[in-house]
Motif scaffolding. Structure first.
Motif: not given
Ligand code: PHE
Length: 366
Positions: A177, A179, A203, A216, A218, A257, A259, A295-296, A318-320
């Motif tokens: 990811h 992240s 993956r 992705q 981020e 998540f 993190f 996701g966040s 954070a979000f992805g």
């Molecule tokens: N890294 C997570 C994923 O790949 C996504 C995410 C990023 C979630 C940042 C929350 C905060 O699924």
């Protein structure tokens, strides 16, 4: 034959060599002089019928003739070859300063286009673009993000590992990811931080909606007094600008998540139009539904501390989000695998003009 006659023959042959203007003319002179029936060859043959005295007198003269003719031919050949190369280079010269007379071919891949659009949207909100390596170590990809070795999330990520560890004994892998770019940014920059990090992730997974490599983006904000309201506003503003419509409605669902704490999965309302999912509208209306988009969450205190920052002073969100998925939703592709086939017909159909740069003022996808 007198020595003076031999000198006259030499002068004659050297003139012919000098006058030969191309490779075939030189070859003709060479055959006439040094070939089996050539004039110089004939002189060399007379040596055999001479008395030893005669041979001692004429031998060096005739051999010198052969040598001077041979050398003159080689020199002339080199000069003619050089002149021919010079002429060819002059004829094939391209003036790079002339204006192009052909429209540029090729197109911008939808993934690149969407990344450019997102960079434009987030730049307007004050976010810089950050990057990190695709070959990561397990500390940045997992441990620092509060995913310890025994955590089931490690197994869930279907990670591609390298056979060898790095110098610090960390397992090396293809990042699963974007992240880890959060970690790299927090460890090298002082807050306040506002970044997005687009890039490839990997993956071990493959079907119509999953490819072993995908993209992705981020997002990370670290500052004082940041709360979930900032997260929701940022996502709403980003998605409205990206999808170029105002009726984007979000639903934040509690999630998990390692993190982020708390974590939220973000759904977006969509409707079916002409057999396609069109993002927009309220998921509660008839004919509309919710689709999971990203996701966040609020960055986990432990992650902030892992990066050497004081979590009592600094908070953030954070979000992805999947870039390929965002592209599919906006531009209507339905098979992710086609993104990476390199089929020219697909690229011609879904690609973007190489010279059209997305801008907020001009309409980001125009
Ligand atoms: N890294 C997570 C994923 O790949 C996504 C995410 C990023 C979630 C940042 C929350 C905060 O699924």
């Amino acid at each position: 034959m007198m020595t003076s006659d031999i000198k006259a023959i030499e002068a004659q042959i050297l003139r012919e060599i000098e006058n030969a203007s191309d490779a075939s003319a030189i070859e003709a002179v060479r055959i006439a002089a040094l070939g089996k029936a050539g004039s110089v060859t004939a002189l060399l043959k007379t040596l055999g019928g001479m008395t030893p005295d005669e041979r001692q007198a004429k031998g060096p003269v005739i051999h010198a003739l052969r040598e001077s003719v041979t050398a003159a031919i080689a020199a002339r050949k080199a000069a003619v070859d050089a002149a021919e190369l010079e002429a060819r280079l002059a004829a094939e010269a391209v003036d790079m300063t002339l204006p192009a007379d052909m429209a540029p071919r090729g197109s911008v891949h939808p993934v690149s286009q969407v990344m450019d659009e997102l960079a434009e949207v987030f730049a307007d909100m004050g976010f810089a673009v950050a990057t990190g390596p695709e070959i990561e170590d397990d500390w940045h990809n997992f441990t620092a993000l509060n995913i310890p070795e025994t955590h089931p999330a490690r197994a869930m990520h279907d990670t591609f590992y390298f056979p060898d560890k790095d110098a610090e004994g960390r397992a090396m892998l293809l990042r699963t990811h974007t992240s880890p770019v959060q970690i790299r940014t927090m460890m090298t920059q002082q807050p306040p931080i506002r970044i997005i990090a687009p890039g490839r992730v990997y993956r071990s997974d493959s079907d119509a909606t999953h490819t072993p490599m995908f993209h992705q983006i981020e997002g990370l904000v670290i500052d004082r007094g940041i709360h979930m309201g900032h997260l929701k506003w940022t996502l709403e503003t980003f998605l409205k600008a990206y999808f170029e419509r105002d009726d984007i409605v979000l639903r934040l669902r509690p999630s998990y998540f390692p993190f982020t704490e708390p974590s939220a999965e973000v759904d977006v309302g969509y409707a079916h139009e002409k057999g396609r999912r069109i993002v927009g509208g309220n998921g509660d209306d008839a004919g509309h539904a919710w689709m999971e988009l990203l996701g966040s969450g609020m960055v986990n205190r432990r992650v902030i501390a892992n990066c050497g920052l004081d979590p009592d002073e600094w908070q953030g969100f954070a979000f992805g989000v999947g870039v390929d998925r965002l592209a599919m939703l906006k531009y209507g592709m339905d098979d992710l695998r086609a993104f990476f086939d390199g089929d020219l017909r697909w690229l011609a159909h879904y690609g973007f003009g190489a010279l059209s740069v997305p801008t907020l003022s001009g309409g980001i996808s125009a």
